[in-house]
Design a protein around this motif. Structure first.
Motif, PDB file in Angstrom:
ATOM      1  N   GLU A  30       0.842  -1.181   0.000  1.00 50.96           N
ATOM      2  CA  GLU A  30       0.000   0.000   0.000  1.00 50.96           C
ATOM      3  C   GLU A  30       0.883   1.238   0.000  1.00 50.96           C
ATOM      4  O   GLU A  30       2.008   1.227   0.494  1.00 50.96           O
ATOM      5  N   GLY A  34      -1.345   1.956   6.960  1.00 55.55           N
ATOM      6  CA  GLY A  34      -2.689   1.388   6.986  1.00 55.55           C
ATOM      7  C   GLY A  34      -3.727   2.309   7.600  1.00 55.55           C
ATOM      8  O   GLY A  34      -4.844   2.430   7.090  1.00 55.55           O
ATOM      9  N   THR A  37      -4.630   5.140   5.104  1.00 52.63           N
ATOM     10  CA  THR A  37      -5.470   4.655   4.018  1.00 52.63           C
ATOM     11  C   THR A  37      -6.890   4.385   4.491  1.00 52.63           C
ATOM     12  O   THR A  37      -7.863   4.779   3.836  1.00 52.63           O
ATOM     13  N   THR A  38      -7.015   3.720   5.624  1.00 55.31           N
ATOM     14  CA  THR A  38      -8.343   3.413   6.167  1.00 55.31           C
ATOM     15  C   THR A  38      -9.115   4.687   6.478  1.00 55.31           C
ATOM     16  O   THR A  38     -10.309   4.796   6.168  1.00 55.31           O
ATOM     17  N   THR A  39      -8.447   5.671   7.074  1.00 54.58           N
ATOM     18  CA  THR A  39      -9.117   6.927   7.425  1.00 54.58           C
ATOM     19  C   THR A  39      -9.623   7.642   6.172  1.00 54.58           C
ATOM     20  O   THR A  39     -10.763   8.128   6.137  1.00 54.58           O
ATOM     21  N   VAL A  42     -12.675   5.728   4.837  1.00 55.15           N
ATOM     22  CA  VAL A  42     -13.859   5.870   5.695  1.00 55.15           C
ATOM     23  C   VAL A  42     -14.475   7.258   5.545  1.00 55.15           C
ATOM     24  O   VAL A  42     -15.703   7.413   5.576  1.00 55.15           O
ATOM     25  N   PRO A 142      -5.068   0.727  -1.897  1.00 52.44           N
ATOM     26  CA  PRO A 142      -5.408  -0.109  -0.737  1.00 52.44           C
ATOM     27  C   PRO A 142      -5.417  -1.583  -1.124  1.00 52.44           C
ATOM     28  O   PRO A 142      -5.710  -1.931  -2.275  1.00 52.44           O
ATOM     29  N   ARG A 146      -8.109  -4.709   2.922  1.00 52.16           N
ATOM     30  CA  ARG A 146      -8.409  -3.444   3.603  1.00 52.16           C
ATOM     31  C   ARG A 146      -9.681  -2.818   3.045  1.00 52.16           C
ATOM     32  O   ARG A 146     -10.543  -2.348   3.792  1.00 52.16           O
ATOM     33  N   VAL A 150     -13.178  -2.121   5.080  1.00 51.38           N
ATOM     34  CA  VAL A 150     -13.795  -0.798   5.190  1.00 51.38           C
ATOM     35  C   VAL A 150     -15.251  -0.849   4.734  1.00 51.38           C
ATOM     36  O   VAL A 150     -16.146  -0.305   5.404  1.00 51.38           O
TER      37      VAL A 150
END
Length: 449
Positions: A30, A34, A37-39, A42, A142, A146, A150
């Motif tokens: 990625e 992590g 990327t997740t934030t 989301v 991503p 992941r 999400v």
């Protein structure tokens, strides 16, 4: 730069003079940490999915949702110029028609001024999310796990938040006028209900329906049942719930082995229509009463729209466009009725605004979206990709009541997610014919128009 392979580049850039696309990171790596990327996912995915697009009581996310197409315009332009995506030309043709032809028609047919006519195109701008989200995913890179986590997490959060709001919110927050708010509503027919944005909730149900057959466990059916019970008690949007149920059945059946699938379909066709017919005959009066004012409003709006189109072939072919509620001329003024809602007329509303030509283009875009995703997913057991294809079918099923231009960004979001998920799984979307390719992430995508 023409096709070829350089010593410093791993991906091939093939034929047709186009701008060079730098190689991305390998698909196993990625681009960012992590948590970062997740934030980003989301925060941005609900905006792409238009979750807040009509909840004007939530001022900040509502305004951000309205401005999101402009904020993402650089990403969309990048994808149009640099990335080869399935159905790209089809999208561009429809956008050219909806953004260029329809506003001009509204000036002729409805008397809109130039500025008002251009403002009416705002609701179509989210169609560009197909390009913008594709570019964002290519940039973020991503992993498959992941992105799946999400999406599933947002679906679970949708139901959890809906139940929490139902328990915690006082009755004084509920309103009976959509102009005052659409999240917490009270109606004569349905009582108190929460008009929850259900994009991720519906996607979760379709995913669970696929998983329940692929990996049979008791948990998945129980979660599906709990989701539908929550919607029946809190959400109470009849067409949406019925459409989700139908697609969940379809998803489960098409995931079965061929012989079992044939048996289930045979029983369904033999028993269900008969049972539904008997119930409708026995409860016809109660059914009409339960639909109440919404049915009356739709019938009245349909009659007004049909009378306005009349016997003018040009109006039927190209539509008459639309107005804004802030413009000098509104549809309420033209029809002398403030209960006229184009969005409640389904496909007829699309014909009214864009004409038969525009309706055919829009229908073709959705059907082609299903074909592209299903062709790309052929032979895969990826339940999430299959659930994304199910969501496009759900949009088509409910389009008899809900206009497809009400939340047009959903189709592009679904296609962008499905194509990216298959890319990181090492698969290329299938196309109807051979085509040139250009780097998109770590793999090439065919231009399957």
């Amino acid at each position: 730069m023409s096709g070829g392979v350089t010593s410093r580049r791993r991906a091939a850039v093939v034929s047709l003079p186009r701008a060079y696309v730098p190689d991305p990171l390998p698909i196993s790596d990625e681009r960012f940490a992590g948590l970062v990327t997740t934030t980003i996912l989301v925060v941005t995915l609900p905006l792409f999915a238009q979750c807040f697009h009509y909840l004007h009581e939530l001022t900040v996310p509502y305004l951000l949702s309205k401005a999101w197409p402009l904020a993402c315009l650089p990403l969309a332009l990048y994808a149009v110029v640099r990335l080869e995506l399935p159905a790209k030309r089809f999208y561009l043709v429809f956008l050219a028609y909806a953004l260029g032809v329809t506003p001009f028609i509204s000036m002729v047919q409805l008397g809109n001024g130039l500025i008002d006519a251009l403002i009416t195109t705002v609701k179509v701008w989210p169609m560009t999310y197909y390009f913008a989200l594709s570019a964002l995913l290519a940039w973020l890179a991503p992993s498959h796990d992941r992105l799946r986590a999400v999406l599933v997490g947002l679906g679970a959060a949708t139901f959890a938040l809906m139940v929490l709001l139902w328990i915690a919110v006082p009755t004084s927050w509920y309103v009976n006028d959509p102009m005052l708010g659409k999240l917490f509503m009270i109606e004569v027919e349905r009582g108190y209900r929460i008009y929850m944005p259900m994009f991720f909730g519906a996607l979760l149900l379709f995913y669970l329906a696929r998983r329940a057959v692929q990996r049979p466990t008791l948990l998945a059916p129980l979660l599906i049942l709990a989701g539908f019970l929550a919607m029946l008690m809190i959400y109470k949007q009849r067409t949406a719930i019925g459409g989700m149920l139908l697609i969940c059945v379809y998803a489960a059946v098409t995931s079965l082995a061929p012989r079992r699938r044939l048996l289930i379909v045979g029983l369904f066709l033999a028993v269900v229509p008969l049972g539904v017919g008997v119930m409708m005959v026995q409860n016809a009066d109660n059914l009409v009463q339960s639909l109440g004012g919404s049915l009356t409003v739709r019938q009245h709006s349909l009659a007004l729209a049909a009378n306005f189109l009349g016997d003018d072939p040009w109006r039927w072919l190209f539509g008459v466009g639309a107005t804004t509620r802030f413009g000098a001329i509104t549809l309420a003024d033209i029809f002398g009725n403030d209960q006229f809602y184009i969005a409640d007329l389904g496909w007829f509303g699309v014909v009214f605004e864009y004409g038969l030509l525009g309706a055919l283009l829009l229908a073709g875009l959705y059907v082609w979206g299903v074909i592209v995703v299903l062709r790309a997913a052929r032979g895969t057991d990826d339940a999430l990709v299959l659930a994304l294809s199910d969501y496009i079918l759900y949009l088509l099923v409910t389009s008899a009541v809900y206009s497809l231009v009400f939340t047009p960004g959903e189709l592009g979001v679904v296609m962008a997610l499905a194509i990216y998920l298959l890319r990181v799984r090492g698969r290329r979307p299938s196309t109807a014919r051979p085509a040139h390719r250009i780097s998109f992430g770590a793999h090439a995508l065919s231009d399957g128009d």
